[in-house]
Design a protein around this motif. Structure first.
Motif, PDB file in Angstrom:
ATOM      1  N   LEU A 100     106.438  33.707  26.528  1.00 27.82           N
ATOM      2  CA  LEU A 100     107.812  34.183  26.457  1.00 27.82           C
ATOM      3  C   LEU A 100     108.534  33.668  25.211  1.00 27.82           C
ATOM      4  CD1 LEU A 100     110.253  35.579  27.780  1.00 27.82           C
ATOM      5  CD2 LEU A 100     110.613  33.507  29.121  1.00 27.82           C
ATOM      6  N   ALA A 101     108.210  32.447  24.810  1.00 27.42           N
ATOM      7  CA  ALA A 101     108.880  31.836  23.662  1.00 27.42           C
ATOM      8  C   ALA A 101     108.638  32.605  22.368  1.00 27.42           C
ATOM      9  CB  ALA A 101     108.420  30.392  23.501  1.00 27.42           C
ATOM     10  N   HIS A 102     107.601  33.427  22.328  1.00 32.13           N
ATOM     11  CA  HIS A 102     107.278  34.191  21.122  1.00 32.13           C
ATOM     12  C   HIS A 102     108.442  35.050  20.666  1.00 32.13           C
ATOM     13  CE1 HIS A 102     104.995  36.790  18.361  1.00 32.13           C
ATOM     14  NE2 HIS A 102     105.532  37.809  18.990  1.00 32.13           N
ATOM     15  N   PHE A 103     109.205  35.588  21.621  1.00 29.51           N
ATOM     16  CA  PHE A 103     110.284  36.512  21.287  1.00 29.51           C
ATOM     17  C   PHE A 103     111.603  35.815  20.971  1.00 29.51           C
ATOM     18  CE2 PHE A 103     107.842  39.701  23.971  1.00 29.51           C
ATOM     19  CZ  PHE A 103     107.420  40.436  22.868  1.00 29.51           C
ATOM     20  N   ALA A 104     111.649  34.499  21.107  1.00 28.26           N
ATOM     21  CA  ALA A 104     112.911  33.779  20.916  1.00 28.26           C
ATOM     22  C   ALA A 104     113.275  33.619  19.443  1.00 28.26           C
ATOM     23  CB  ALA A 104     112.843  32.418  21.591  1.00 28.26           C
ATOM     24  N   ASP A 105     112.287  33.461  18.583  1.00 29.94           N
ATOM     25  CA  ASP A 105     112.543  33.214  17.163  1.00 29.94           C
ATOM     26  C   ASP A 105     112.483  34.510  16.363  1.00 29.94           C
ATOM     27  OD1 ASP A 105     112.755  30.437  17.573  1.00 29.94           O
ATOM     28  OD2 ASP A 105     110.561  30.232  17.509  1.00 29.94           O
ATOM     29  N   PRO A 106     113.258  34.616  15.301  1.00 26.33           N
ATOM     30  CA  PRO A 106     113.240  35.824  14.473  1.00 26.33           C
ATOM     31  C   PRO A 106     111.863  36.064  13.856  1.00 26.33           C
ATOM     32  CG  PRO A 106     115.151  34.461  13.954  1.00 26.33           C
ATOM     33  CD  PRO A 106     114.256  33.633  14.831  1.00 26.33           C
ATOM     34  N   THR A 107     111.590  37.313  13.558  1.00 26.23           N
ATOM     35  CA  THR A 107     110.353  37.681  12.874  1.00 26.23           C
ATOM     36  C   THR A 107     110.707  38.587  11.703  1.00 26.23           C
ATOM     37  OG1 THR A 107     108.201  38.769  13.096  1.00 26.23           O
ATOM     38  CG2 THR A 107     109.995  39.676  14.387  1.00 26.23           C
ATOM     39  N   ASP A 108     109.884  38.554  10.666  1.00 24.62           N
ATOM     40  CA  ASP A 108     110.077  39.469   9.542  1.00 24.62           C
ATOM     41  C   ASP A 108     108.986  40.535   9.528  1.00 24.62           C
ATOM     42  OD1 ASP A 108     107.931  37.915   8.866  1.00 24.62           O
ATOM     43  OD2 ASP A 108     108.747  37.201   6.948  1.00 24.62           O
ATOM     44  N   PHE A 109     108.439  40.812  10.729  1.00 28.50           N
ATOM     45  CA  PHE A 109     107.375  41.811  10.825  1.00 28.50           C
ATOM     46  C   PHE A 109     107.882  43.163  10.309  1.00 28.50           C
ATOM     47  CE2 PHE A 109     104.965  45.135  13.000  1.00 28.50           C
ATOM     48  CZ  PHE A 109     103.659  44.736  12.747  1.00 28.50           C
ATOM     49  N   PRO A 110     107.151  43.773   9.378  1.00 31.69           N
ATOM     50  CA  PRO A 110     107.598  45.055   8.812  1.00 31.69           C
ATOM     51  C   PRO A 110     107.133  46.227   9.680  1.00 31.69           C
ATOM     52  CG  PRO A 110     105.655  44.288   7.637  1.00 31.69           C
ATOM     53  CD  PRO A 110     105.955  43.250   8.683  1.00 31.69           C
ATOM     54  N   PRO A 144     120.356  32.786  30.130  1.00 32.42           N
ATOM     55  CA  PRO A 144     120.139  34.088  29.494  1.00 32.42           C
ATOM     56  C   PRO A 144     118.686  34.245  29.048  1.00 32.42           C
ATOM     57  CG  PRO A 144     121.210  32.604  27.966  1.00 32.42           C
ATOM     58  CD  PRO A 144     121.166  31.886  29.287  1.00 32.42           C
ATOM     59  N   LEU A 145     118.270  35.475  28.895  1.00 28.45           N
ATOM     60  CA  LEU A 145     116.972  35.753  28.290  1.00 28.45           C
ATOM     61  C   LEU A 145     117.136  35.675  26.782  1.00 28.45           C
ATOM     62  CD1 LEU A 145     114.038  36.724  28.187  1.00 28.45           C
ATOM     63  CD2 LEU A 145     114.893  39.070  28.376  1.00 28.45           C
ATOM     64  N   VAL A 146     116.384  34.794  26.152  1.00 25.95           N
ATOM     65  CA  VAL A 146     116.468  34.644  24.692  1.00 25.95           C
ATOM     66  C   VAL A 146     115.455  35.594  24.056  1.00 25.95           C
ATOM     67  CG1 VAL A 146     116.305  33.052  22.762  1.00 25.95           C
ATOM     68  CG2 VAL A 146     117.171  32.242  24.971  1.00 25.95           C
ATOM     69  N   PHE A 147     115.968  36.640  23.442  1.00 26.96           N
ATOM     70  CA  PHE A 147     115.118  37.644  22.801  1.00 26.96           C
ATOM     71  C   PHE A 147     115.756  38.012  21.481  1.00 26.96           C
ATOM     72  CE2 PHE A 147     113.682  41.863  21.726  1.00 26.96           C
ATOM     73  CZ  PHE A 147     112.351  41.874  22.098  1.00 26.96           C
ATOM     74  N   ASP A 148     115.040  37.790  20.388  1.00 27.37           N
ATOM     75  CA  ASP A 148     115.548  38.155  19.073  1.00 27.37           C
ATOM     76  C   ASP A 148     115.135  39.602  18.778  1.00 27.37           C
ATOM     77  OD1 ASP A 148     115.448  38.413  16.014  1.00 27.37           O
ATOM     78  OD2 ASP A 148     116.550  36.538  16.351  1.00 27.37           O
ATOM     79  N   TRP A 149     116.140  40.441  18.499  1.00 25.19           N
ATOM     80  CA  TRP A 149     115.871  41.876  18.382  1.00 25.19           C
ATOM     81  C   TRP A 149     115.126  42.266  17.112  1.00 25.19           C
ATOM     82  CZ3 TRP A 149     115.625  45.381  21.992  1.00 25.19           C
ATOM     83  CH2 TRP A 149     116.164  45.051  23.237  1.00 25.19           C
ATOM     84  N   SER A 150     114.800  41.291  16.260  1.00 27.23           N
ATOM     85  CA  SER A 150     113.920  41.588  15.137  1.00 27.23           C
ATOM     86  C   SER A 150     112.505  41.904  15.621  1.00 27.23           C
ATOM     87  CB  SER A 150     113.887  40.416  14.150  1.00 27.23           C
ATOM     88  OG  SER A 150     113.385  39.235  14.770  1.00 27.23           O
ATOM     89  N   HIS A 151     112.209  41.597  16.898  1.00 25.41           N
ATOM     90  CA  HIS A 151     110.891  41.889  17.474  1.00 25.41           C
ATOM     91  C   HIS A 151     110.773  43.336  17.957  1.00 25.41           C
ATOM     92  CE1 HIS A 151     109.086  37.844  17.541  1.00 25.41           C
ATOM     93  NE2 HIS A 151     110.318  37.413  17.715  1.00 25.41           N
TER      94      HIS A 151
END
Length: 285
Positions: A177-187, A211-218
């Motif tokens: 689950l923690a994978h989605f918490a941090d920003p990503t620069d995936f193109p 809260p659910l921690v989800f960075d929308w860059s994913h």
């Protein structure tokens, strides 16, 4: 109690909107019956089912956390798709003393996606957060619609086991689950003609829960954010998704959809869905 009735059971149960939904439909149709909430602790589940089995006025119950899997051993027959999902959210009295269990969560989950899924897509991907009973129904439903699934949980091994059990075909992935918490620069590549979902199938974001921690860059552009939490209806996840330009689906959509399937099984008439707008206003007051 002298009228036919159905119930919703769970632990806790006070927050349930099911009595308001079913009561609204009963009134609209003029059906002389009741629907109520009943608090059942895990250690009392077997006694509850035994007592209701003997009541000729009881039509059945909706089953919420934490009973969706435990109740399976207490009914006489498991109907599709509950047998595949491995969780029962609706128990129905059959009129002959026997009980049948089914699952309306999968149908309820897919209902607000009907228009989207009627289209042809080059590729479908869903990021599903959660590994509980609701996630089981959602994994089964989306695998059946041709989605590649990424299931995220605190225990990736449990997520992997769910995929192996419920969606053994396809290139699916299990992650922490923690994978989605941090920003990503995936193109992300061009997603035109694709269907992307982000689904919260947990209680994270519910009132009283973190809260659910989800960075929308994913999530790629034009993804759909779908949160099954109903209290509050506008969760932090949906707020952030809308701010990032994504379409959103709230938890009432699934709740009303799955309730409609159960209502017809309990009371013998289709739910009057032409009143959905009025029902939503009542539920959000």
């Amino acid at each position: 109690m002298t009228r036919p009735y159905a119930e919703v059971i769970g632990d806790p149960i006070a927050q349930s909107k099911s009595p308001a939904i079913h009561g609204f439909w009963l009134a609209k149709l003029g059906i002389d019956a009741d629907y109520r909430a009943h608090h059942v602790r895990p250690e009392n589940l077997a006694d509850y089912i035994a007592a209701r089995r003997a009541d000729p006025l009881w039509r059945g119950c909706n089953v919420t956390m934490p009973h969706k899997q435990a109740v399976m051993a207490l009914v006489d027959r498991i109907e599709a798709p509950a047998d595949v999902i491995g969780a029962v959210n609706t128990v129905m009295a059959q009129g002959d003393g026997t009980l049948a269990g089914t699952n309306t969560d999968a149908a309820g989950f897919l209902e607000p996606l009907t228009q989207e899924l009627a289209q042809t897509h080059y590729f479908r991907m869903a990021r599903i957060i959660g590994t509980g009973g609701a996630a089981r129904a959602i994994i089964t439903a989306l695998a059946g619609q041709g989605f590649t699934l990424v299931v995220a949980g605190r225990d990736p091994d449990k997520a992997r086991a769910l995929l192996d059990e419920l969606a053994p075909k396809g290139e699916h992935h299990a992650i922490n689950l923690a994978h989605f918490a941090d920003p990503t620069d995936f193109p992300f590549d061009d997603r035109e003609g694709c269907c992307d979902l982000v689904v919260n199938a947990t209680s994270l974001g519910m009132a009283g829960q973190p809260p659910l921690v989800f960075d929308w860059s994913h999530a790629p552009p034009r993804a759909i954010a779908y949160d099954i939490v109903t209290h509050p209806l506008e969760t932090p996840l949906l707020q952030a998704a809308r701010a990032a330009g994504h379409h959103t689906i709230d938890g009432l959509s699934m709740l009303i959809g799955q309730a409609a399937v159960a209502f017809e099984r309990f009371f013998g008439q289709p739910a009057p869905r032409e009143h959905d707008a009025e029902l939503r206003r009542i539920l959000t007051q």
